[in-house]
Enzyme design. Structure first.
Site: not given
Ligand code: ADP
Length: 138
Positions: A9, A49, A57, A112, A115, A126
């Site tokens: 990320k 997502y 959020f 964080n 992924h 994915e």
């Protein structure tokens, strides 16, 4: 052997933790079968997502994930989905088990580090979303 998609990320890229995090996966025996750097678009993020796109959020998450280029990678290894998720730790870095990647390098429940796919089925979907078949060396 399972396959999983991981994404380094924007926070991981900016803090220069890619090499350190990748070394953990290579030391654990995982093999890189695909790799690319890209800037995530709102359209791609909405697909990736889709399970949380209606959460309050989500706009902040979309902004964060598109804020800088990322590296997407497909890894292959025994029991890869569960083992990579275990090495990663809980979504909220503050609650992740000590020693996990998120506990060590992450900030909170959005920033964080990485992924990782959460099921064999999602891993395959994915990888197909991020890579053409000829870009996957499996
Ligand atoms: P994971 O990445 O652990 O599989 P989710 O699929 O539930 O977790 O969420 C995807 C990503 O959305 C998380 O990694 C995190 O960056 C962000 N996120 C999840 N929950 C929150 C939240 N409550 N607030 C802000 N961002 C969140």
């Amino acid at each position: 052997m399972e396959k999983t998609l991981i994404i380094f990320k924007p926070d991981c890229m900016q803090k220069k933790h890619v090499g350190t995090v990748l070394a953990r996966f290579e030391s654990a025996g995982f093999e890189i079968i695909a790799c690319k750097m890209l800037q995530l678009t709102p359209a791609l993020l909405r697909q990736h997502y889709s399970h949380i796109a209606d959460k309050p959020f989500y706009p902040g998450l979309e902004q964060f994930m598109g804020s800088a280029p990322v590296i997407a990678m497909a890894l292959r290894g025994d029991n890869a989905i569960a083992r990579v998720r275990e090495m990663l730790g809980a979504t909220d870095s503050r609650k992740a088990a000590p020693g996990t990647i998120r506990a060590t390098f992450g900030v909170d429940n959005q920033v964080n580090i990485l992924h990782a796919s959460d099921s064999v089925e999602n891993g395959l979907a994915e990888i197909a979303r991020f890579f053409k078949s000829e870009e996957v060396f499996a």
